[in-house]
Design an enzyme around this catalytic site. Sequence first.
Site, mmCIF file in Angstrom:
data_model
loop_
_atom_site.group_PDB
_atom_site.id
_atom_site.type_symbol
_atom_site.label_atom_id
_atom_site.label_comp_id
_atom_site.label_asym_id
_atom_site.label_seq_id
_atom_site.Cartn_x
_atom_site.Cartn_y
_atom_site.Cartn_z
ATOM 1 N N ARG A 1 -1.959 12.025 -2.527
ATOM 2 C CA ARG A 1 -2.846 13.130 -2.927
ATOM 3 C C ARG A 1 -2.935 14.221 -1.870
ATOM 4 O O ARG A 1 -3.279 15.363 -2.181
ATOM 5 C CB ARG A 1 -4.222 12.582 -3.314
ATOM 6 C CG ARG A 1 -4.232 12.086 -4.747
ATOM 7 C CD ARG A 1 -5.488 11.348 -5.084
ATOM 8 N NE ARG A 1 -5.390 9.950 -4.692
ATOM 9 C CZ ARG A 1 -6.421 9.147 -4.483
ATOM 10 N NH1 ARG A 1 -7.645 9.596 -4.621
ATOM 11 N NH2 ARG A 1 -6.232 7.896 -4.141
ATOM 12 N N GLU B 1 -9.020 -2.500 5.159
ATOM 13 C CA GLU B 1 -10.060 -3.522 5.044
ATOM 14 C C GLU B 1 -9.405 -4.895 4.834
ATOM 15 O O GLU B 1 -9.788 -5.880 5.448
ATOM 16 C CB GLU B 1 -10.974 -3.160 3.867
ATOM 17 C CG GLU B 1 -12.290 -3.882 3.941
ATOM 18 C CD GLU B 1 -13.214 -3.480 2.809
ATOM 19 O OE1 GLU B 1 -12.926 -2.466 2.140
ATOM 20 O OE2 GLU B 1 -14.207 -4.185 2.600
HETATM 21 P P1 AMP Z 1 -9.443 6.052 4.399
HETATM 22 O O1 AMP Z 1 -8.196 5.678 5.152
HETATM 23 O O2 AMP Z 1 -10.394 4.899 4.303
HETATM 24 O O3 AMP Z 1 -10.110 7.288 4.970
HETATM 25 O O4 AMP Z 1 -9.041 6.372 2.893
HETATM 26 C C1 AMP Z 1 -7.764 6.826 2.626
HETATM 27 C C2 AMP Z 1 -7.500 7.289 1.230
HETATM 28 O O5 AMP Z 1 -7.979 6.379 0.255
HETATM 29 C C3 AMP Z 1 -8.115 8.626 0.903
HETATM 30 O O6 AMP Z 1 -7.286 9.690 1.289
HETATM 31 C C4 AMP Z 1 -8.276 8.556 -0.593
HETATM 32 O O7 AMP Z 1 -7.097 9.067 -1.212
HETATM 33 C C5 AMP Z 1 -8.423 7.072 -0.877
HETATM 34 N N1 AMP Z 1 -9.819 6.707 -1.131
HETATM 35 C C6 AMP Z 1 -10.619 5.942 -0.340
HETATM 36 N N2 AMP Z 1 -11.832 5.782 -0.879
HETATM 37 C C7 AMP Z 1 -11.825 6.480 -2.056
HETATM 38 C C8 AMP Z 1 -12.816 6.725 -3.085
HETATM 39 N N3 AMP Z 1 -14.052 6.214 -3.043
HETATM 40 N N4 AMP Z 1 -12.435 7.508 -4.126
HETATM 41 C C9 AMP Z 1 -11.185 8.035 -4.194
HETATM 42 N N5 AMP Z 1 -10.230 7.836 -3.270
HETATM 43 C C10 AMP Z 1 -10.535 7.070 -2.210
#
Ligand code: AMP
Length: 179
Positions: A62, A99
């Site tokens: 995305r 996680e």
């Molecule tokens: P993070 O590495 O935890 O910051 O998350 C990485 C990616 O996971 C983000 O760029 C989103 O594309 C996806 N993501 C994580 N949590 C969500 C959520 N609640 N809704 C939509 N996409 C999410």
Amino acid sequence: MMSPEELKQLIRTIPDFPSAGIQFRDITTLIGHRAGFAASVRHIADRARSIGAQSIAGMEARGFIFGAAVAAKLDLGFVPVRKPGKLPMEVIGIDYALEYGTDRLEMDPGAVSAGENVVIVDDLIATGGTALAAAELLRQAGAKVDHALFVIDLPDLGGAQKLREAGVDVRTLMEFEGD
Ligand code: AMP
């Protein structure tokens, strides 16, 4: 131009996807809206221009949607930070913790030049794990990574704070509470 508050109304929230307890913030409805997509790209591009971006990097998948649009708007090149095994050349990569388990990002080490001001763009920052790994990888390739721009922040997950501690300033267009 639509304001960030108006853009927030275009995000669709889907409960319990991809697993129980997660509120999935879906951008499909934002990018499918002509004025909404244009305005979200404009807001991010205005910020990237003001901080002197010389190149835009985005994470698969995305981050490609917003990052490439922002790069084209500013007449800049786009650096794809990819999932493993996708790029045909000799790559550099970084493993990072999720996680559950680990994931990996890869890039072309020749995609940035030394000291180039590369701005990271992605749709959403949650824990910040993905963006932090991308910043480290881009720095390994020689880029200066001082800024990351996102459409959505989930501040309760602490990702933006984590990036700031790593010397990456974070700006987002909107926030949602919870995870
Ligand atoms: P993070 O590495 O935890 O910051 O998350 C990485 C990616 O996971 C983000 O760029 C989103 O594309 C996806 N993501 C994580 N949590 C969500 C959520 N609640 N809704 C939509 N996409 C999410």
